[in-house]
Design an enzyme around this catalytic site. Structure first.
Site, PDB file in Angstrom:
ATOM      1  N   LEU A  56       0.815  -1.212   0.000  1.00  0.00           N
ATOM      2  CA  LEU A  56       0.000   0.000   0.000  1.00  0.00           C
ATOM      3  C   LEU A  56       0.849   1.262   0.000  1.00  0.00           C
ATOM      4  CD1 LEU A  56      -2.871  -0.871   2.512  1.00  0.00           C
ATOM      5  CD2 LEU A  56      -3.009  -0.719   0.019  1.00  0.00           C
TER       6      LEU A  56
ATOM      7  N   LYS B 196       1.589  -3.440   8.994  1.00  0.00           N
ATOM      8  CA  LYS B 196       2.674  -2.471   8.930  1.00  0.00           C
ATOM      9  C   LYS B 196       3.948  -3.082   9.483  1.00  0.00           C
ATOM     10  CE  LYS B 196      -0.237   1.637   9.240  1.00  0.00           C
ATOM     11  NZ  LYS B 196      -0.491   2.913   9.938  1.00  0.00           N
TER      12      LYS B 196
ATOM     13  N   ASP C 189       1.847  13.707  13.686  1.00  0.00           N
ATOM     14  CA  ASP C 189       1.983  13.728  12.221  1.00  0.00           C
ATOM     15  C   ASP C 189       0.626  13.886  11.528  1.00  0.00           C
ATOM     16  OD1 ASP C 189       3.444  13.761   9.892  1.00  0.00           O
ATOM     17  OD2 ASP C 189       3.638  11.590   9.726  1.00  0.00           O
TER      18      ASP C 189
END
Length: 361
Positions: free
Chosen positions: A42, A67, A165
Site C-alpha cells: 500500500l 505495517k 503527524d
C-alpha cells in the site's frame, strides 16, 4: 498473480518485494504466520512499509493492513528493550482504536527484531488525493472537517497521546460510511527509532517525528505538546482551502508565521480562528481541541448576541461619576453584550494592523 510480474510496480517496490519477508509472500498462496494472505504493497514511508492483506482465519476473510515498522533491531539487549517499548505503544494504539475514527488494532508482534502492527483496513482515499482530484474546499466544508477532526483529536489528547503527524495524507475519508479516519500515529515510531539509535551509540537520541511544514517549531525542537497537533490541523485546513503545500506560503520575517491571508477569502471570525491555530508562539496558540471547538461553536451565536442584546449606552448628557458607573448594576446579558463589543473592536484593530503590515512588506 505474482507481484513481480506486475509492470506497474515501481523499482522501489520491487526491492521491497525481494528484500522483505512480506514482500516475498506478496501474491503467493503461502500465508504469513499461517493466517495472513499478502495481497499488495500500500505504501512506504520513512518509518516502515504497509501491506494490504487478507485474514484467512476469520469468517469472510476480511481485509486488513499489516505495517512492518523500521528499523530492524539486531542486538539482544536492544531487542528486549525495543520489545517493551513496542508493546507499551501498541497497547496505547489498541485503546485508541476503540474510537470509530481511528483504525482498530487487531494484532501486534515481533519477529527476529522486526515489529509488525495489524490494523483494520479502511477503504477510502486520503484528503490530499481528494483535493488534488476535486480541487480546494470552501469555508463551510472546512468547518465541517474541523468539527470531525477536533472530535477525534479531543479523544486522542484525553488519552495523553500526541499524534505528531497530522496532515492530509494521514486523514482518510471512508468510502463505506464517509467517516473521517486518523491514521499513522507517530508515538510508536519515535520509541522504536530511539531504541534502534541506541544500538549504534552509547546513549539514545530522540528523533524528529512529523512532516516539515505541518510540524510547529516546538515539535522540530523535539518538545511536542498537545498544541502541536492543533497547529498541524490548522495547516491541514490551509491545504484544504488552497490546495497549496505549507512550504509554498511566504513566512513573516519577524514572526516566522505563515502568510496565508492573501491566498483565501474567509469570514472574519473563521480567519481569526485559523490565525490563532497557526500561531508560532505557544502562548498565543489554542492550547487544546476543547478551546478550538468552543471558538468554532461561538461563531453561530455572535450575530444573535450582538443584534439582540441590550446595547444602550449611558446618555452623554447624564452627569455621572466613575463611582456611579462602577456601582451601576449590569445584568449578565448586558455584560455579555459589552464583552462582545470590546472583542469586536479589538478584532478590527488587530486585523487593520495586520493588513497594514502586509502592505508595508
Amino acid at each position: 498473480m505474482n507481484c513481480f510480474s506486475n509492470p506497474k510496480i515501481s523499482s522501489i517496490h520491487a526491492d521491497i518485494l525481494k528484500q522483505t519477508q512480506l514482500g516475498k509472500l506478496c501474491g503467493s498462496s503461502r500465508l504469513f504466520r499461517d493466517r495472513y494472505e499478502i495481497l499488495k504493497i500500500l505504501g512506504r514511508g520513512g518509518f516502515g512499509i504497509t501491506f494490504l492483506a487478507k485474514d484467512a482465519v476469520l469468517p469472510g476473510n476480511p481485509l486488513c493492513v499489516i505495517k512492518l515498522l523500521c528499523p530492524k533491531v539486531t542486538s539482544s539487549k536492544s531487542r528486549e528493550r525495543a520489545c517493551k517499548h513496542f508493546q507499551k505503544e501498541a497497547k496505547i494504539l489498541a485503546q485508541l482504536g476503540s474510537h470509530s475514527q481511528i483504525p482498530m488494532l487487531l494484532d501486534y508482534f515481533e519477529i527476529n527484531g522486526e515489529f509488525y502492527l495489524v490494523q483494520e483496513y479502511v477503504r477510502g482515499s486520503n484528503l490530499a488525493w481528494k483535493v488534488k482530484r476535486n480541487g480546494p474546499k470552501n469555508e463551510v466544508e472546512v468547518k465541517q472537517f474541523l468539527q470531525e477532526m477536533l472530535s477525534v483529536l479531543q479523544y486522542v489528547h484525553k488519552h495523553h497521546v500526541i499524534h505528531r503527524d497530522i496532515k492530509p495524507h494521514n486523514l482518510l475519508r471512508s468510502e463505506d460510511d464517509k467517516r473521517l479516519v486518523l491514521i499513522d500515529f507517530g508515538a510508536v515510531k519515535e520509541e522504536l527509532l530511539d531504541v534502534a539509535e541506541s544500538t549504534m551509540h552509547e546513549s539514545a537520541n530522540t528523533h524528529f517525528v512529523g512532516t516539515m511544514g505541518f510540524a510547529p517549531p516546538e515539535q522540530l525542537s523535539l518538545r511536542p505538546v498537545y498544541a502541536s497537533d492543533i497547529y498541524a490541523v490548522g495547516v491541514t485546513c490551509l491545504y484544504l482551502l488552497t490546495a497549496k503545500s505549507p512550504l509554498e506560503f511566504d513566512q513573516d520575517s519577524n514572526t516566522g508565521e505563515c502568510g496565508w491571508q492573501t491566498h483565501v477569502n474567509l469570514s472574519e471570525h473563521f480567519a481569526q480562528m485559523l490565525n490563532k491555530m497557526l500561531k508560532i508562539s505557544l502562548e498565543e496558540r489554542f492550547k487544546s481541541a476543547d478551546e478550538v471547538i468552543w471558538a468554532l461553536g461561538m461563531e453561530s451565536y455572535l450575530p444573535t448576541l450582538t443584534n439582540c442584546l441590550s446595547t444602550q449606552r449611558l446618555r452623554s448628557d447624564t452627569k455621572t461619576t466613575n463611582k456611579d458607573i462602577s456601582n451601576q448594576y449590569l445584568s449578565p446579558v448586558a455584560r455579555t453584550a459589552n464583552a462582545i463589543r470590546e472583542w469586536r473592536v479589538k478584532l478590527k484593530t488587530r486585523n487593520s494592523n495586520e493588513q497594514r503590515k502586509l502592505h508595508m512588506s
